[in-house]
Design an enzyme around this catalytic site. Structure first.
Site, mmCIF file in Angstrom:
data_model
loop_
_atom_site.group_PDB
_atom_site.id
_atom_site.type_symbol
_atom_site.label_atom_id
_atom_site.label_comp_id
_atom_site.label_asym_id
_atom_site.label_seq_id
_atom_site.Cartn_x
_atom_site.Cartn_y
_atom_site.Cartn_z
ATOM 1 N N HIS A 185 0.830 -1.195 0.000
ATOM 2 C CA HIS A 185 0.000 0.000 0.000
ATOM 3 C C HIS A 185 0.874 1.258 0.000
ATOM 4 O O HIS A 185 0.444 2.321 -0.448
ATOM 5 C CB HIS A 185 -0.909 0.035 1.237
ATOM 6 C CG HIS A 185 -1.991 -0.995 1.213
ATOM 7 N ND1 HIS A 185 -1.779 -2.295 1.630
ATOM 8 C CD2 HIS A 185 -3.275 -0.934 0.809
ATOM 9 C CE1 HIS A 185 -2.907 -2.982 1.500
ATOM 10 N NE2 HIS A 185 -3.831 -2.182 1.011
ATOM 11 N N ASP A 257 -4.590 -5.913 -7.677
ATOM 12 C CA ASP A 257 -4.829 -5.154 -6.459
ATOM 13 C C ASP A 257 -4.977 -3.691 -6.866
ATOM 14 O O ASP A 257 -4.783 -3.330 -8.041
ATOM 15 C CB ASP A 257 -3.666 -5.360 -5.473
ATOM 16 C CG ASP A 257 -4.107 -5.267 -4.015
ATOM 17 O OD1 ASP A 257 -5.164 -4.653 -3.752
ATOM 18 O OD2 ASP A 257 -3.404 -5.784 -3.135
#
Length: 503
Positions: A185, A257
Site C-alpha cells: 500500500h 490489487d
C-alpha cells in the site's frame, strides 16, 4: 473515410475501456455520473459504503447498471468490509489453527452468504499468501499460516465454502505477499528468492487453487526478480501471461490489487500501470475511491485500445467479469447459527502455549487494550471480563499505554491476586507502551496471564516470561470471549501453532 474510421475506432475504444475497470467511492452516495460515463465492469464496496444502508447502496448501483459486478473484502478477521449488522468471524489464521478443513469450509460458506445477503457477487478471499516472514507488515493473521501445504488446504476449503453460497472467491495475492517486509500500500516490495524456492512456498497454494478450477486470482504489487527482473507481478507479462496462464493453465479472471497503491502509483502512475497490467494479462483493474485516478485510467485505456491493446482484450475482460457474477447457491444459516459457528471457530483457534488453566475470576484484574476502530470497533478483554470470567475486575488502557495509564494499572494490580493482560500487534511494530506495561506488571511478582490478540508471537517482544500465554489470532468479540472462556475453564484450548518459527 479514414477520418470517419478513426473516429469510429476512438468511439469504440471509449465504449470498451470501462470493461477493465473496478471502481470504488467513499461514503454512501453512489457516483452515478462517473459510472454512466466510464461504464465500469464493476464496483468494489468498502466499509464506508456499507455503514447505514448497505442493501440500499447495492440497490442504487444495480439500478444504474444491473450488469455491474459487485465485490467486497469479506475475509474474516480484520479485513471485513461488510461489518454492520452481520456476525464478525475470526481471521484466516484462527481458522487454520483449528486444523479442521470442514470448519474452515463452513466459515467460508457463511462469509459467502454474507456477501450474497448484501447483494454482491464476489468475495475477495481467501488469502493464499504463506506468512513466512514474521515481520510482514500487512499479511500476518490474514494468512492461513507459514506452512505452504496448510495454506493450500485451508485456502481451498475456504474457497469451496464461498462457492457453496453462490458467491465467487478470489485467491490473493499472486504470486505471494507472505515474505515481504514492505507494505505494498505504501511502496514496492521485493522478494529475492530463486524460482525453486518460490515453488516450494509462495507458488504452491496458487498452483493447487488453479488446479482446483477456482474462478479468479488477485495480483500482488511485488517485484520478483527471479520471475521478472523489470516489472512487479501486476504489470508483468512473464508472470501473468507466462507463468500463470501458460505454465499453470489458469483460465479464470485475473484482478489487480488497487492500482493507486503506493507500490504502483509512486513508480508508474495509475494510467500507465493500467495499460501495462492489461497488456501483461490482467482482466480487471481495481481503483481506489478517487475520481481523478479513475478518469486518468479510463482516458489512458481509451487511447490504448486498438493500438497498444487489441480490442479482443476488452471482450475477454467483459466475459471474465460476467463469469464472476453470483450463481445458484444455498445459504441456510440463521443469525443464531452464524453466531454459534463464529464462536466455535474462535474457540478452536485459541492456542495455549503454556500456563495452568483454569484460573479463578475472584481476585483477578483483567487489563484490556482499547484498539483502533479502523477495522471495526470491538469490545476489549476488560469489557467482557465480568461476563466471561465471573468475579474478575476489568480496566481499560489505550493501545499504546501512557506512563500515567501504566501507573494507574499498577495501582489496581497491587490489589489483585493475579493479572490478565492483552497485547496486540498486527500492522507495525510492538507498541513501546505495551512493553513497558508488561515489564512493570511482571515486576510485581504476581501470576500474569497474557492474551495476544493479534499476531501470536508477542512473546519475542516481552521483557520476561508470564505465567500463562494464550494467542487468539484476532480481536473480534468472539475471540475476546473465547480467550476469557479458556481462562475460566469453559473449554480447553486445542488450537495449533501455525505462525511459523519456534513459539
Amino acid at each position: 473515410m479514414r477520418i470517419l474510421a478513426l473516429l469510429a475506432g476512438m468511439g469504440m475504444a471509449a465504449a470498451q475501456a470501462g470493461s477493465f475497470l473496478i471502481v470504488s467511492f467513499r461514503g454512501e452516495e453512489v457516483p452515478a455520473k462517473l459510472i454512466r460515463e466510464v461504464r465500469p465492469a464493476g464496483v468494489i464496496l468498502y466499509p464506508s459504503n456499507l455503514r447505514r444502508d448497505p442493501q440500499g447502496v447495492v440497490a442504487r448501483l444495480r439500478a444504474l447498471d444491473p450488469n455491474l459486478l459487485l465485490l467486497v473484502d469479506q475475509e474474516g478477521g480484520p479485513f471485513t468490509s461488510f461489518r454492520e449488522g452481520v456476525v464478525r468471524f475470526p481471521s484466516a489464521m484462527a481458522l487454520s489453527a483449528s486444523g479442521d478443513e470442514g470448519l474452515v469450509e463452513r466459515v467460508g460458506w457463511a462469509l459467502g452468504c454474507q456477501v450474497r445477503r448484501l447483494g454482491a457477487d464476489v468475495n475477495l478471499a481467501p488469502v493464499l499468501d504463506v506468512n513466512t516472514n514474521p515481520d510482514n507488515p500487512i499479511i500476518g493473521l490474514r494468512s492461513f499460516g507459514a506452512d505452504p501445504e496448510r495454506v493450500a488446504r485451508m485456502g481451498l476449503a475456504f474457497a469451496r465454502g464461498v462457492l457453496r453460497s453462490g458467491a465467487k472467491p478470489v485467491g490473493k495475492h499472486f504470486p505471494g505477499h507472505g515474505d515481504t517486509g514492505v507494505d505494498s500500500h505504501l511502496d514496492l516490495p521485493r522478494v529475492d528468492k530463486p524460482k525453486e524456492a518460490l515453488e516450494k512456498a509462495e507458488l504452491l497454494p496458487f498452483r493447487r487453487y488453479v488446479a482446483a478450477g477456482m474462478p479468479a486470482l488477485m495480483t500482488a504489487h511485488i517485484l520478483f526478480p527471479s520471475l521478472d527482473p523489470r516489472y512487479p507481478a501486476t504489470l508483468s507479462a512473464r508472470i501473468l501471461s507466462g507463468l500463470l496462464r501458460k505454465e499453470m493453465g489458469f483460465s479464470g479472471a485475473i484482478l489487480t490489487d488497487d492500482l493507486a497503491m503506493g507500490a504502483i502509483r509512486r513508480h508508474y502512475g495509475a494510467g500507465e500501470a493500467a495499460v501495462l497490467a492489461v497488456r501483461a494479462g490482467a482482466d480487471l483493474l481495481l481503483l481506489e475511491p478517487d475520481e481523478a485516478a479513475v478518469r486518468e485510467v479510463y482516458a489512458r485505456l481509451s487511447r490504448a485500445l486498438g493500438k497498444e491493446i487489441p480490442f479482443s482484450r476488452a471482450e475477454e475482460a467483459r466475459k471474465r467479469a460476467q463469469a464472476l457474477r453470483a450463481g445458484p447457491g444455498e445459504c441456510p444459516f440463521s443469525p443464531r447459527e452464524e453466531e454459534a459457528l463464529a464462536l466455535e471457530a474462535a474457540r478452536r483457534g485459541v492456542v495455549r502455549l503454556f500456563g495452568s488453566l483454569p484460573i479463578p475470576g475472584e481476585g483477578t484484574l483483567v487489563l484490556g487494550l482499547r484498539l483502533s476502530d479502523r477495522y471495526g470497533a470491538e469490545p476489549t478483554l476488560a469489557d467482557l471480563a465480568s461476563q466471561h470470567l465471573p468475579g474478575s475486575r476489568g480496566l481499560n488502557l489505550s493501545e499504546d499505554p501512557t506512563p500515567a495509564e501504566i501507573q494507574r494499572a499498577l495501582t489496581e494490580a497491587r490489589k489483585g491476586e493475579r493479572l490478565v493482560v492483552s497485547t496486540y500487534r498486527w500492522l507495525g511494530g510492538f507498541k513501546e507502551g505495551q512493553r513497558a506495561l508488561v515489564k512493570e506488571l511482571l515486576a510485581l511478582g504476581k501470576p500474569l496471564y497474557l492474551v495476544a490478540l493479534g499476531n501470536p508471537d508477542d512473546l519475542r517482544f516481552l521483557p520476561g516470561r508470564p505465567a500463562g500465554y494464550l494467542a487468539t489470532h484476532g480481536y473480534r468479540a468472539v475471540q475476546v470471549r473465547a480467550a476469557l472462556e479458556a481462562l475460566a475453564g469453559v473449554y480447553a484450548p486445542t488450537g495449533q501453532w501455525v505462525y511459523g518459527g519456534a513459539p
